[in-house]
Design a protein around this motif. Structure first.
Motif, mmCIF file in Angstrom:
data_model
loop_
_atom_site.group_PDB
_atom_site.id
_atom_site.type_symbol
_atom_site.label_atom_id
_atom_site.label_comp_id
_atom_site.label_asym_id
_atom_site.label_seq_id
_atom_site.Cartn_x
_atom_site.Cartn_y
_atom_site.Cartn_z
ATOM 1 N N CYS A 79 0.805 -1.232 0.000
ATOM 2 C CA CYS A 79 0.000 0.000 0.000
ATOM 3 C C CYS A 79 0.837 1.280 0.000
ATOM 4 N N PRO A 80 1.809 1.414 0.908
ATOM 5 C CA PRO A 80 2.603 2.640 0.850
ATOM 6 C C PRO A 80 3.393 2.771 -0.455
ATOM 7 N N THR A 81 3.873 1.639 -0.972
ATOM 8 C CA THR A 81 4.611 1.676 -2.241
ATOM 9 C C THR A 81 3.696 2.102 -3.378
ATOM 10 N N THR A 82 2.484 1.540 -3.415
ATOM 11 C CA THR A 82 1.529 1.882 -4.474
ATOM 12 C C THR A 82 1.108 3.339 -4.385
ATOM 13 N N LEU A 83 0.817 3.820 -3.192
ATOM 14 C CA LEU A 83 0.408 5.212 -3.036
ATOM 15 C C LEU A 83 1.536 6.170 -3.413
ATOM 16 N N HIS A 84 2.767 5.792 -3.124
ATOM 17 C CA HIS A 84 3.905 6.623 -3.527
ATOM 18 C C HIS A 84 4.015 6.663 -5.057
ATOM 19 N N THR A 85 3.815 5.504 -5.691
ATOM 20 C CA THR A 85 3.848 5.442 -7.153
ATOM 21 C C THR A 85 2.736 6.300 -7.753
ATOM 22 N N LEU A 86 1.545 6.236 -7.157
ATOM 23 C CA LEU A 86 0.428 7.051 -7.634
ATOM 24 C C LEU A 86 0.715 8.540 -7.451
ATOM 25 N N LYS A 87 1.356 8.888 -6.366
ATOM 26 C CA LYS A 87 1.764 10.283 -6.132
ATOM 27 C C LYS A 87 2.689 10.756 -7.261
ATOM 28 N N LEU A 88 3.676 9.929 -7.612
ATOM 29 C CA LEU A 88 4.610 10.285 -8.677
ATOM 30 C C LEU A 88 3.894 10.397 -10.026
ATOM 31 N N ALA A 89 2.938 9.488 -10.259
ATOM 32 C CA ALA A 89 2.177 9.523 -11.520
ATOM 33 C C ALA A 89 1.363 10.806 -11.619
ATOM 34 N N VAL A 90 0.716 11.198 -10.522
ATOM 35 C CA VAL A 90 -0.095 12.420 -10.512
ATOM 36 C C VAL A 90 0.798 13.643 -10.722
ATOM 37 N N GLU A 91 1.963 13.632 -10.091
ATOM 38 C CA GLU A 91 2.892 14.754 -10.265
ATOM 39 C C GLU A 91 3.373 14.840 -11.712
ATOM 40 N N GLU A 92 3.512 13.684 -12.363
ATOM 41 C CA GLU A 92 3.919 13.667 -13.770
ATOM 42 C C GLU A 92 2.827 14.250 -14.665
ATOM 43 N N LEU A 93 1.584 14.234 -14.162
ATOM 44 C CA LEU A 93 0.444 14.770 -14.913
ATOM 45 C C LEU A 93 0.134 16.200 -14.477
ATOM 46 N N SER A 94 1.155 16.937 -14.122
ATOM 47 C CA SER A 94 0.964 18.272 -13.547
ATOM 48 C C SER A 94 0.021 19.159 -14.350
ATOM 49 N N GLU A 95 0.053 18.979 -15.677
ATOM 50 C CA GLU A 95 -0.811 19.812 -16.522
ATOM 51 C C GLU A 95 -2.276 19.406 -16.416
ATOM 52 N N ALA A 96 -2.556 18.251 -15.819
ATOM 53 C CA ALA A 96 -3.943 17.765 -15.771
ATOM 54 C C ALA A 96 -4.323 17.212 -14.398
ATOM 55 N N THR A 97 -3.625 17.652 -13.366
ATOM 56 C CA THR A 97 -3.864 17.119 -12.020
ATOM 57 C C THR A 97 -5.320 17.225 -11.583
ATOM 58 N N GLU A 98 -5.973 18.317 -11.919
ATOM 59 C CA GLU A 98 -7.357 18.533 -11.489
ATOM 60 C C GLU A 98 -8.330 17.576 -12.166
ATOM 61 N N GLN A 99 -7.910 16.935 -13.234
ATOM 62 C CA GLN A 99 -8.779 16.007 -13.955
ATOM 63 C C GLN A 99 -8.591 14.558 -13.526
ATOM 64 N N VAL A 100 -7.732 14.353 -12.520
ATOM 65 C CA VAL A 100 -7.415 12.997 -12.061
ATOM 66 C C VAL A 100 -7.717 12.875 -10.574
ATOM 67 N N GLN A 101 -8.351 11.754 -10.182
ATOM 68 C CA GLN A 101 -8.644 11.533 -8.771
ATOM 69 C C GLN A 101 -8.170 10.144 -8.351
ATOM 70 N N VAL A 102 -7.328 10.096 -7.334
ATOM 71 C CA VAL A 102 -6.887 8.827 -6.750
ATOM 72 C C VAL A 102 -7.789 8.510 -5.566
ATOM 73 N N ILE A 103 -8.331 7.291 -5.553
ATOM 74 C CA ILE A 103 -9.211 6.854 -4.467
ATOM 75 C C ILE A 103 -8.683 5.541 -3.897
ATOM 76 N N MET A 104 -8.510 5.499 -2.581
ATOM 77 C CA MET A 104 -8.149 4.257 -1.903
ATOM 78 C C MET A 104 -9.345 3.788 -1.082
ATOM 79 N N VAL A 105 -9.783 2.562 -1.335
ATOM 80 C CA VAL A 105 -10.857 1.940 -0.552
ATOM 81 C C VAL A 105 -10.211 0.967 0.429
ATOM 82 N N THR A 106 -10.502 1.115 1.704
ATOM 83 C CA THR A 106 -9.886 0.235 2.689
ATOM 84 C C THR A 106 -10.466 -1.180 2.632
ATOM 85 N N VAL A 107 -9.610 -2.163 2.925
ATOM 86 C CA VAL A 107 -10.085 -3.545 3.072
ATOM 87 C C VAL A 107 -10.014 -3.942 4.547
ATOM 88 N N ASP A 108 -9.829 -2.927 5.412
ATOM 89 C CA ASP A 108 -9.730 -3.146 6.852
ATOM 90 C C ASP A 108 -10.561 -2.091 7.583
#
Length: 197
Positions: A79-108
């Motif tokens: 989970c922390p590795t995936t969220l860090h990767t998603l953070k980097l992906a969103v930062e790479e999309l700086s020109e379109a950040t507002e058009q992207v939403q990351v959602i984490m659904v808990t399994v706990d």
């Protein structure tokens, strides 16, 4: 007779391989949008809880590309590795950040209250959203997305939850278009998002 059995076995292998490929769509860096067909038998709308008691439905994010992930805050690695990767992906999309939403659904949901989950995901990025609910609600959403999760036996440091680590790429209509497996590169995720913008 042996030849017929061999041919039948070969056909079955090809069919199952094709079905798996359709379920776990890989995203290439230069693949056209037509390479991301809708995975019609996977996903769907749902309603869960956010911090401060806010009820959230997936359809609230229509018009945005959604990166959906199932995990939990006590997860030691995926989970922390995936969220860090998603953070980097969103930062790479700086020109379109507002058009992207990351959602984490808990399994706990027993340990991940909406408030605790919100604080956890925002540590990685201020725009990330964490959703929780009752065990029954979480199980229903997990079935919709075929997200495996199973609580382990109690241990001195607390129990763990084994779970699948897919990132679901949803288009602006909330339809699943691709799945990224564990270890996916942020550049590939960002490219997948760009194809749907």
């Amino acid at each position: 007779m042996k030849i017929k059995k061999y041919l039948l076995a070969s056909v079955l292998v090809i069919v199952f391989a094709g079905a798996f490929a359709a379920f776990r769509v890989g995203v290439g860096r230069s693949a056209p949008s037509s390479a991301l067909p809708v995975i019609a038998d996977l996903g769907g709308d749902f309603e869960l809880s956010r911090a401060a008691g806010a009820r959230v439905r997936l359809q609230d994010y229509r018009g945005q590309v959604v990166l959906l992930f199932f995990g939990y805050t006590h997860c030691p690695d995926i989970c922390p590795t995936t969220l860090h990767t998603l953070k980097l992906a969103v930062e790479e999309l700086s020109e379109a950040t507002e058009q992207v939403q990351v959602i984490m659904v808990t399994v706990d949901p027993e340990r991940d209250s909406p408030e605790h989950l919100d604080q956890y995901v925002r540590y990685f990025h201020p725009r990330f959203v964490g959703l929780s609910g009752t065990t029954k609600q979480i199980d229903r959403v997990a079935r919709q997305y075929r997200a495996h999760h199973q609580r382990g036996k109690p241990a001195p440091g607390g129990y763990s939850v084994s779970h699948s680590g897919y990132i679901y790429l949803l288009d602006k209509e909330g339809r699943v278009r691709a799945l990224f497996g564990a270890g996916a590169k942020q550049a590939d995720i960002a490219d997948g998002v760009r194809q749907l913008l």
